[in-house]
Enzyme design. Structure first.
Site, PDB file in Angstrom:
ATOM      1  N   ASP A 176       0.903  -1.137   0.000  1.00 62.29           N
ATOM      2  CA  ASP A 176       0.000   0.000   0.000  1.00 62.29           C
ATOM      3  C   ASP A 176       0.947   1.192   0.000  1.00 62.29           C
ATOM      4  OD1 ASP A 176      -1.428   2.300   0.862  1.00 62.29           O
ATOM      5  OD2 ASP A 176      -3.022   1.000   1.583  1.00 62.29           O
ATOM      6  N   HIS A 177       1.104   1.847  -1.144  1.00 63.08           N
ATOM      7  CA  HIS A 177       2.207   2.810  -1.236  1.00 63.08           C
ATOM      8  C   HIS A 177       2.032   4.006  -0.302  1.00 63.08           C
ATOM      9  CE1 HIS A 177      -0.329   5.087  -4.053  1.00 63.08           C
ATOM     10  NE2 HIS A 177       0.477   6.098  -3.874  1.00 63.08           N
ATOM     11  N   HIS A 239      -5.819   2.857   1.006  1.00 64.01           N
ATOM     12  CA  HIS A 239      -5.069   4.001   1.540  1.00 64.01           C
ATOM     13  C   HIS A 239      -5.804   4.728   2.678  1.00 64.01           C
ATOM     14  CE1 HIS A 239      -2.918   3.091  -2.036  1.00 64.01           C
ATOM     15  NE2 HIS A 239      -3.628   3.815  -2.880  1.00 64.01           N
TER      16      HIS A 239
END
Ligand code: BG6
Length: 488
Positions: A176-177, A239
């Site tokens: 999950d950047h 996110h």
């Protein structure tokens, strides 16, 4: 600085993600001295050669200053292997190349398999990697998985089952950047390193928390993926929920992966599940129509391509999340995210409860609550809004204490987030990756909302491009006596 060694295999090497994010982030690790003994195998269907791959790698990093000689030295670590992920022979060929490069680059038999391609192949590739012995290197083996991790809870479970039949949970790194972003990582530090905040971080002193992640871009060339997904699956399930978890979690007893994850999981478990017939009380969906952004006219979502003409996909979602535990009972966490909004910005506003009596403002309504604003991007930093007497006037006015982190964001490519996460993966630190339990809990929360929406035809488009979403998003807060704080 530890310099881990590994052969990194990227499935989907000709794709957009590899070019925009992975190559630049590997390059940054290289330039920052984090890796030296490594080789990258780009695997994909197209009949590229090592040269084609290297040219593409060079093109993707050429904006990041480096002279030609260094650039070639860097790209010489890249090798191309054409693969058909359904064919056994492809895995055998890949295995031979890995073994050859392990010898040439002295990588101690460590292997990373990075799946950056269409998610329908994730399970198949994982199984084949195991079946053909590619997992059995002399060192460690790790599997990195890009989103989307499933389309809903049942499909995520199925995918997880397939992957887990080949890899152990400890070997799986679900990206999950947002968890690689400097200021997202800073949420924990700001909370747990400051008595000033942590003692007030509960329902006695916090009125509500608002998380906005707005984008001014539309769906660009990703219409097919996006229309199948929508803002809720694309941004909220992963996110936004991760940011809620970091803001709401209890202090972990230490910073190990297990402890941090277990605190986040508890938050996700405490989130009030919304019944499909209550969705409108908690969530709002939107889709942009034509409008204007920065003085430029832009099309509505349904006009972007022919296939979107009749789309009912939401390009905006706002919601109220209640966390039913001792710390947060009664405090709404509002989230909102979408495409074609006013500007690109990710920001968290923590609104503290007002003091009980107004001594310093002429009208009680003018009283300004204390706000802690965490700027995630493009600015990175923290702003605290206080009240003070200014310029010799008798009453109070809001003042700002601002801290700006060094500006490091590079627009939507966020290579530094990927750089951090890839490096963590090479070091074996999974703290900033999502555990299966987190994925499952957030899908079960999101699925109920999507189920509620499916029962009713949406009235789209309901916001003009360039706006902060539909009116119903403002009404959602208004009925609780709150309003969205401006993001600018
Ligand atoms: C991705 C979504 O996960 O995040 C995209 O799929 C979105 O639709 C992107 O644009 C936003 O990331 P960032 O780092 O630019 O805020």
């Amino acid at each position: 600085q530890i310099k881990p060694k590994a052969v990194i295999v990227i499935f989907g090497a000709t794709g957009d993600l590899a070019k925009r994010k992975l190559y630049p982030s590997i390059y940054r690790m290289y330039r920052n001295g984090k890796i030296a003994d490594f080789a990258v195998i780009g695997a994909a269907r197209r009949p590229w050669t090592n040269e084609t791959l290297r040219e593409n790698v060079e093109a993707s990093v050429k904006d990041l200053d480096m002279n030609d000689q260094d650039l070639q030295a860097f790209s010489s670590h890249f090798y191309y292997q054409p693969v058909d992920v359904t064919q056994s022979s492809s895995y055998q060929d890949l295995n031979h190349l890995i073994q050859e490069l392990e010898g040439a680059y002295q990588t101690d038999g460590n292997r990373v398999f990075y799946l950056a391609m269409a998610p329908e192949f994730f399970g198949l590739i994982a199984k084949n990697l195991k079946a053909h012995g590619l997992k059995e290197g002399a060192g460690w083996t790790r599997l990195v998985i890009e989103k989307p991790f499933g389309h809903d809870l049942p499909s995520a479970k199925q995918l997880n089952k397939e992957i887990r039949s080949a890899f152990e949970e400890e070997q799986i790194y679900r990206i999950d950047h947002y968890l690689g972003k400097e200021m997202v990582q800073n949420i924990e530090v700001i909370r747990f390193a400051n008595g000033l905040f942590e003692h007030l971080w509960n329902n006695r002193f916090i009125s509500n928390i608002q998380i906005t992640s707005s984008e001014s871009l539309g769906v660009e060339e990703r219409a097919r993926y996006y229309d199948h997904s929508g803002a809720t699956r694309d941004m909220a399930q992963n996110h936004m929920m991760q940011m809620v978890a970091l803001l709401a979690m209890e202090p972990p007893i230490n910073l190990t992966t297990e402890e941090v994850r277990s605190e986040k999981i508890k938050v996700l478990r405490a989130m009030r599940h919304i019944k499909p017939d209550e969705v409108d009380d908690y969530f709002v969906r939107g889709q942009y129509g034509p409008g204007e952004i920065d003085g430029v006219s832009v099309k509505g979502y349904r006009e972007e391509t022919d296939e979107l003409q009749h789309s009912d996909t939401e390009t905006f979602v706002a919601g109220k999340i209640m966390i039913d535990n001792y710390r947060w009972a009664g405090v709404p966490f509002y989230i909102r995210t979408g495409k074609r909004m006013t500007e690109k910005s990710t920001k968290i506003v923590v609104e503290f409860r007002n003091i009980p009596m107004n001594l310093y403002y002429e009208k009680k309504e003018d009283q300004h609550p204390n706000l802690l604003v965490i700027n995630i991007s493009p600015e990175e930093g923290v702003t605290l809004y206080l009240n003070a007497k200014k310029d010799q006037v008798g009453h109070a006015e809001p003042i700002k204490l601002a801290y700006n982190n060094n500006f490091t964001d590079h627009g939507i490519n966020t290579p530094e987030a990927y750089e951090k996460l890839l490096y963590d993966c090479l070091l074996g630190d999974a703290t900033n990756f999502t555990h299966w339990d987190e994925v499952a809990l957030s899908w079960s929360f999101i699925d109920a909302i999507l189920a509620g929406w499916r029962k009713k035809q949406p009235d789209f488009p309901n916001y003009a491009a360039g706006k902060m979403g539909p009116d119903a998003s403002d009404a959602l807060l208004k009925k609780d006596g709150h309003h969205w704080w401006p993001i600018g």
